[in-house]
Design a protein around this motif. Structure first.
Motif, PDB file in Angstrom:
ATOM      1  N   LEU B 411       0.859  -1.173   0.000  1.00 25.96           N
ATOM      2  CA  LEU B 411       0.000   0.000   0.000  1.00 25.96           C
ATOM      3  C   LEU B 411       0.901   1.229   0.000  1.00 25.96           C
ATOM      4  O   LEU B 411       1.424   1.620   1.047  1.00 25.96           O
ATOM      5  CB  LEU B 411      -0.905  -0.039   1.237  1.00 25.96           C
ATOM      6  CG  LEU B 411      -2.014   1.004   1.345  1.00 25.96           C
ATOM      7  CD1 LEU B 411      -3.137   0.473   2.232  1.00 25.96           C
ATOM      8  CD2 LEU B 411      -1.504   2.315   1.890  1.00 25.96           C
ATOM      9  N   ASP B 412       1.124   1.819  -1.171  1.00 23.50           N
ATOM     10  CA  ASP B 412       2.090   2.909  -1.285  1.00 23.50           C
ATOM     11  C   ASP B 412       1.824   3.676  -2.574  1.00 23.50           C
ATOM     12  O   ASP B 412       2.336   3.325  -3.641  1.00 23.50           O
ATOM     13  CB  ASP B 412       3.518   2.344  -1.265  1.00 23.50           C
ATOM     14  CG  ASP B 412       4.571   3.446  -1.278  1.00 23.50           C
ATOM     15  OD1 ASP B 412       4.212   4.627  -1.478  1.00 23.50           O
ATOM     16  OD2 ASP B 412       5.752   3.116  -1.092  1.00 23.50           O
ATOM     17  N   PRO B 413       1.032   4.739  -2.507  1.00 25.80           N
ATOM     18  CA  PRO B 413       0.659   5.463  -3.729  1.00 25.80           C
ATOM     19  C   PRO B 413       1.850   6.023  -4.490  1.00 25.80           C
ATOM     20  O   PRO B 413       1.829   6.018  -5.728  1.00 25.80           O
ATOM     21  CB  PRO B 413      -0.238   6.594  -3.219  1.00 25.80           C
ATOM     22  CG  PRO B 413      -0.722   6.137  -1.897  1.00 25.80           C
ATOM     23  CD  PRO B 413       0.357   5.290  -1.316  1.00 25.80           C
ATOM     24  N   LEU B 414       2.884   6.498  -3.793  1.00 28.58           N
ATOM     25  CA  LEU B 414       4.036   7.028  -4.531  1.00 28.58           C
ATOM     26  C   LEU B 414       4.702   5.927  -5.340  1.00 28.58           C
ATOM     27  O   LEU B 414       5.152   6.156  -6.466  1.00 28.58           O
ATOM     28  CB  LEU B 414       5.045   7.681  -3.579  1.00 28.58           C
ATOM     29  CG  LEU B 414       4.722   9.111  -3.142  1.00 28.58           C
ATOM     30  CD1 LEU B 414       5.745   9.600  -2.107  1.00 28.58           C
ATOM     31  CD2 LEU B 414       4.699  10.067  -4.343  1.00 28.58           C
ATOM     32  N   ALA B 415       4.766   4.721  -4.789  1.00 22.38           N
ATOM     33  CA  ALA B 415       5.311   3.592  -5.555  1.00 22.38           C
ATOM     34  C   ALA B 415       4.422   3.310  -6.752  1.00 22.38           C
ATOM     35  O   ALA B 415       4.903   3.076  -7.869  1.00 22.38           O
ATOM     36  CB  ALA B 415       5.424   2.351  -4.659  1.00 22.38           C
ATOM     37  N   GLY B 416       3.096   3.355  -6.543  1.00 19.80           N
ATOM     38  CA  GLY B 416       2.169   3.117  -7.645  1.00 19.80           C
ATOM     39  C   GLY B 416       2.374   4.127  -8.767  1.00 19.80           C
ATOM     40  O   GLY B 416       2.426   3.767  -9.946  1.00 19.80           O
ATOM     41  N   ILE B 417       2.490   5.394  -8.400  1.00 21.04           N
ATOM     42  CA  ILE B 417       2.694   6.456  -9.403  1.00 21.04           C
ATOM     43  C   ILE B 417       3.998   6.195 -10.168  1.00 21.04           C
ATOM     44  O   ILE B 417       4.043   6.268 -11.402  1.00 21.04           O
ATOM     45  CB  ILE B 417       2.694   7.832  -8.700  1.00 21.04           C
ATOM     46  CG1 ILE B 417       1.278   8.150  -8.215  1.00 21.04           C
ATOM     47  CG2 ILE B 417       3.255   8.910  -9.618  1.00 21.04           C
ATOM     48  CD1 ILE B 417       1.203   9.249  -7.165  1.00 21.04           C
ATOM     49  N   ARG B 418       5.054   5.859  -9.425  1.00 16.97           N
ATOM     50  CA  ARG B 418       6.362   5.556 -10.032  1.00 16.97           C
ATOM     51  C   ARG B 418       6.234   4.393 -11.014  1.00 16.97           C
ATOM     52  O   ARG B 418       6.743   4.442 -12.128  1.00 16.97           O
ATOM     53  CB  ARG B 418       7.313   5.173  -8.899  1.00 16.97           C
ATOM     54  CG  ARG B 418       8.740   5.486  -9.132  1.00 16.97           C
ATOM     55  CD  ARG B 418       9.485   5.510  -7.796  1.00 16.97           C
ATOM     56  NE  ARG B 418       9.449   4.245  -7.073  1.00 16.97           N
ATOM     57  CZ  ARG B 418       9.124   4.134  -5.780  1.00 16.97           C
ATOM     58  NH1 ARG B 418       8.771   5.198  -5.066  1.00 16.97           N
ATOM     59  NH2 ARG B 418       9.151   2.951  -5.196  1.00 16.97           N
ATOM     60  N   HIS B 419       5.517   3.362 -10.608  1.00 19.62           N
ATOM     61  CA  HIS B 419       5.392   2.183 -11.468  1.00 19.62           C
ATOM     62  C   HIS B 419       4.520   2.481 -12.698  1.00 19.62           C
ATOM     63  O   HIS B 419       4.739   1.889 -13.755  1.00 19.62           O
ATOM     64  CB  HIS B 419       4.821   1.002 -10.674  1.00 19.62           C
ATOM     65  CG  HIS B 419       5.713   0.587  -9.546  1.00 19.62           C
ATOM     66  ND1 HIS B 419       5.235   0.123  -8.351  1.00 19.62           N
ATOM     67  CD2 HIS B 419       7.069   0.602  -9.426  1.00 19.62           C
ATOM     68  CE1 HIS B 419       6.252  -0.146  -7.534  1.00 19.62           C
ATOM     69  NE2 HIS B 419       7.381   0.140  -8.163  1.00 19.62           N
ATOM     70  N   GLY B 420       3.586   3.387 -12.568  1.00 18.65           N
ATOM     71  CA  GLY B 420       2.787   3.782 -13.720  1.00 18.65           C
ATOM     72  C   GLY B 420       3.612   4.537 -14.740  1.00 18.65           C
ATOM     73  O   GLY B 420       3.385   4.436 -15.952  1.00 18.65           O
ATOM     74  N   VAL B 421       4.606   5.273 -14.241  1.00 20.27           N
ATOM     75  CA  VAL B 421       5.453   6.083 -15.122  1.00 20.27           C
ATOM     76  C   VAL B 421       6.625   5.259 -15.663  1.00 20.27           C
ATOM     77  O   VAL B 421       6.968   5.345 -16.847  1.00 20.27           O
ATOM     78  CB  VAL B 421       5.962   7.328 -14.361  1.00 20.27           C
ATOM     79  CG1 VAL B 421       6.968   8.118 -15.187  1.00 20.27           C
ATOM     80  CG2 VAL B 421       4.780   8.209 -13.944  1.00 20.27           C
ATOM     81  N   LEU B 422       7.248   4.473 -14.797  1.00 23.26           N
ATOM     82  CA  LEU B 422       8.502   3.776 -15.172  1.00 23.26           C
ATOM     83  C   LEU B 422       8.277   2.337 -15.614  1.00 23.26           C
ATOM     84  O   LEU B 422       9.100   1.778 -16.348  1.00 23.26           O
ATOM     85  CB  LEU B 422       9.476   3.787 -13.977  1.00 23.26           C
ATOM     86  CG  LEU B 422       9.872   5.185 -13.476  1.00 23.26           C
ATOM     87  CD1 LEU B 422      10.743   5.075 -12.234  1.00 23.26           C
ATOM     88  CD2 LEU B 422      10.616   5.957 -14.576  1.00 23.26           C
TER      89      LEU B 422
END
Lengths: 508, 508
Positions: B411-422
């Protein structure tokens, strides 16, 4: 906004009366005795000496049923079968059913039955509720809808000598018939309820404790809340027999917002005075739930996070209900659940002090006392000491909340307050005046106490800083007028959450 | 309060960036480019150039399950049966059950079974979830609790040559076993969830769309809400098979308040990639509901006032779900219901444009793309064009909301955002980078879009005047940093409803 130049009764002892009240958005900002304010140019409303009270809560109302009944044939006061039939014949038809309410045949020479009704209703199905909503009078077209499916546990189907239904159903049979066969579309419910809310706020009502959970009232209020916002606050009952489903869904009491909140489970111990189904210590009446069953409901409710409201009219019904609450105190007291007995109409005098001791509130209807006086004098003549014993209950420390029981009585808190104080509806002197309340007690039971029952004692029911700005402007201060002039006190305007929901100023 | 001297990204085009934000109680008062304010002496917080975004919503999380799993044996990344067993053996015991999560045996030489688990768990019942929560590994003590009651429609019970259960249950059999036999007390749920909320807000989460309605999550959140107030906002799912009960109770979507609100019905079309139960156009997989069944659910939901969220992973599952939403458009569109397909992991390319056309949102998990890449390359090698096709969906006009699917992923939105971009978790270049989102798109899917799905697009998700003051302070502006440095962006503090719920200022 500042309401100025009036008599503001906060209902809180810290500042019982002040001359002006400051509002900020949906909340009360403060009340002061003068009109010196530091705020920059607020809107100022001149009360011209009028009185402001917290808006009223109707603590016992079948709101959508009442709202729908506003459109129905009114049979209240019909002195005979013929008069009732004449009203049915003359009523404008709308919708699939002829619906009516308010008949009471105790004094009728001829009793109601389907044939009499057929003569004025023809092929249109007709369903007419008795005044106490525990008996239902059907015509043949209505009976045909059920195809013989009339019997129910805890119900009565009256039959003639040949065994055919007379058209009169009582208790569970009546309620089951309504639920299965007297269909009303959800749109019709919503439309009637929307109109009903306009009437309610015109009578100073800012909140209700609704009893129509069994018919899905939450969805009716929910649709109005979604569409245009509710103008009154709803503390919603749900049927106690649904507690297992509520637990499985994880739904606890208090889910909701300041306008629509799920509140409490509702169940029944017995019937009513009018239908002679109240459960009495003399052995008469109908037992809908017994003590053990109520205990189970209370335990299941507590486990799922719900307080219980139980209808109890007869003295035995009330005793068994008190027994059940007392036996389960260890379970529900630590949870702070605010249980209530509805009506508590006939009590054995020894049971009066138990409400306060156990900590169960008494949800009563002041109007029932003068309204039922003749019938009670006849049916309960040997046990009037504990009947409608509002003053005794108050002095024994019970928390009393007042409701109308609309549509059984009219939805009108000022009338309720008047009846709690005067205990008469007509020219006769008050009935058993030793049980009359003071104006302050009657108003407290219509404002402060119902807010406590809904867990909102720090949000509503008094006009204190930070409380919701729910208030009613009255033409005259009921505290300052002779009791016999209470009928001259009128609702001028109503505000809920800082918004005028009835008759915004200026006023003449 | 004024947050000053920072980079405030409102996520609204009318004022995309400003240097300061004024708050008033629970709400945003306004954002301006300078720090000239007319208010009398507000509290001033110096952001020192830090970035402020709307607080994140995790649009797909099994929150109590994740919170409880924080205390369980973690089997993620266990490369072999032996490693998994070793972790079980070394984990501290608490409670009645050994509970674990995260195993994935696709690459294990030896397969999991009850005997292997018995050797490290003895008489204590053990229940270990696969990473995708669609398979459950039990020991003999756990199996004994069921006394042979393992089979279920839509479920799989693995058996050895002699017909005895191996200890592996899949799909409905697994979920049914959990529901009936792996008991957790409500107090244990509440305690774990309370601790979980503290972790969530430390990661910038201000709201969740919870998926644990089936286990009564509303009651868990409700108890925390009653006791001390929730620090995050919950949009709660309830099981779709309960819709008849909800209708009878009159409970509609949106009942609740700004912190706990009943939201949507949840149902399933198929299984998962990891368990090889996703329903594929090639005929493989498990069909949990078909198109007709979903149509019925959508119609029943609409009649009772509820939007539907349906789990669909395989390309056939997604097609059938889209078919059902399309076939019922006349019913639900006029009601404004915001339906959603969860995961939408593998799509036939021709189905991508249908989400926007039909008006069904796509509730995806950005992290699943890099996390599943190896397995997807192997199992879906011939159909990768429409797999995890986030950019194609976005450009086709679909509304994308991002969730973690915790506990499946962290549960980590910043990781999710990163994975959506990278689209990578490791040193490899991004997987199928043509499906990568921009930083702005990924953040919009984690703020603006989930608020819309919950009907709160005028209350949350952006930092506009009158919106709820739900925001996260980040160490660095993710819009202004090179994508490969996104991992350096950290949560400094989180505010929900004007209250600091994680790390109040001042900060170093």
């Amino acid at each position: 906004m500042i309401l100025d130049n009036g008599v503001i009764r906060t209902m809180d002892p810290s500042l019982a009366t002040c001359g002006a009240l400051a509002l900020a958005g949906p909340l009360v900002a403060g009340g002061v005795g003068t009109h010196e304010w530091a705020l920059p140019s607020p809107e100022r409303v001149d009360l011209r000496g009028r009185c402001v009270l917290p808006a009223f809560t109707d603590a016992h109302v079948h709101f959508p049923t009442w709202a729908l009944a506003q459109r129905d044939v009114r049979l209240d006061g019909a002195a005979s079968l013929a008069e009732a039939l004449d009203r049915v014949a003359r009523h404008p038809r709308h919708g699939t059913w002829i619906r009516g309410t308010g008949w009471r045949d105790a004094e009728w020479a001829e009793k109601p039955d389907r044939e009499a009704l057929d003569a004025v209703s023809g092929d249109t199905p007709a369903a007419l509720w008795a005044k106490d909503y525990h008996s239902l009078w059907l015509n043949s077209a209505a009976l045909a809808r059920a195809g013989g499916d009339l019997d129910a546990d805890g119900g009565v189907v009256e039959r003639d000598a040949a065994g055919a239904p007379t058209g009169i159903l009582r208790e569970e049979s009546a309620w089951r018939f309504r639920e299965r066969y007297v269909t009303v579309s959800e749109d019709e419910w919503v439309e009637a309820t929307r109109a009903g809310i306009r009437v309610a706020v015109s009578r100073g009502v800012g909140a209700i404790h609704d009893k129509d959970g069994w018919l899905g009232a939450a969805a009716i209020f929910g649709r109005i809340h979604e569409r245009e916002g509710l103008a009154i606050r709803v503390w919603q009952s749900l049927p106690a027999e649904r507690v297992t489903e509520l637990a499985a869904l994880g739904l606890r009491s208090r889910i909701g917002d300041d306008f629509l909140r799920l509140g409490y489970l509702k169940t029944f111990m017995d019937g009513t005075l009018g239908s002679q189904t109240a459960l009495m210590l003399d052995g008469s009446g109908v037992r809908i739930s017994g003590r053990d069953e109520l205990e189970e409901t209370i335990r299941a409710g507590a486990a799922a996070g719900w307080p219980v409201s139980v209808h109890a009219i007869g003295d035995l019904a009330n005793r068994e209900a008190l027994d059940a609450f007392e036996a389960t105190m260890d379970v529900w007291r630590p949870l702070g659940l605010r249980h209530r007995i509805e009506h508590a109409q006939c009590l054995d005098p020894t049971d009066i002090e138990r409400f306060a001791r156990i900590g169960v509130a008494c949800s009563v209807q002041f109007t029932h006392a003068p309204s039922d006086r003749d019938l009670a004098e006849r049916l309960w003549h040997d046990r009037l000491e504990g009947a409608y014993a509002f003053r005794s209950l108050w002095e024994a420390g019970a928390l009393l909340a007042n409701g109308s029981d609309a549509p059984v009585e009219e939805l009108d808190p000022l009338a309720g307050i008047r009846h709690g104080v005067l205990r008469t509806l007509d020219d006769r002197p008050g009935w058993r005046p030793q049980e009359a309340l003071t104006v302050e007690q009657a108003i407290r039971a219509s404002t402060v106490n119902p807010a406590w029952l809904a867990g909102d004692e720090r949000r509503r029911g008094r006009l204190l800083p930070g409380f919701l700005a729910d208030l009613v402007v009255l033409s005259r201060d009921p505290f300052g007028c002779p009791p016999e002039e209470l009928a001259t006190v009128e609702v001028v305007a109503t505000m809920v959450g800082g918004r005028w929901v009835h008759n915004p100023p200026p006023w003449d």
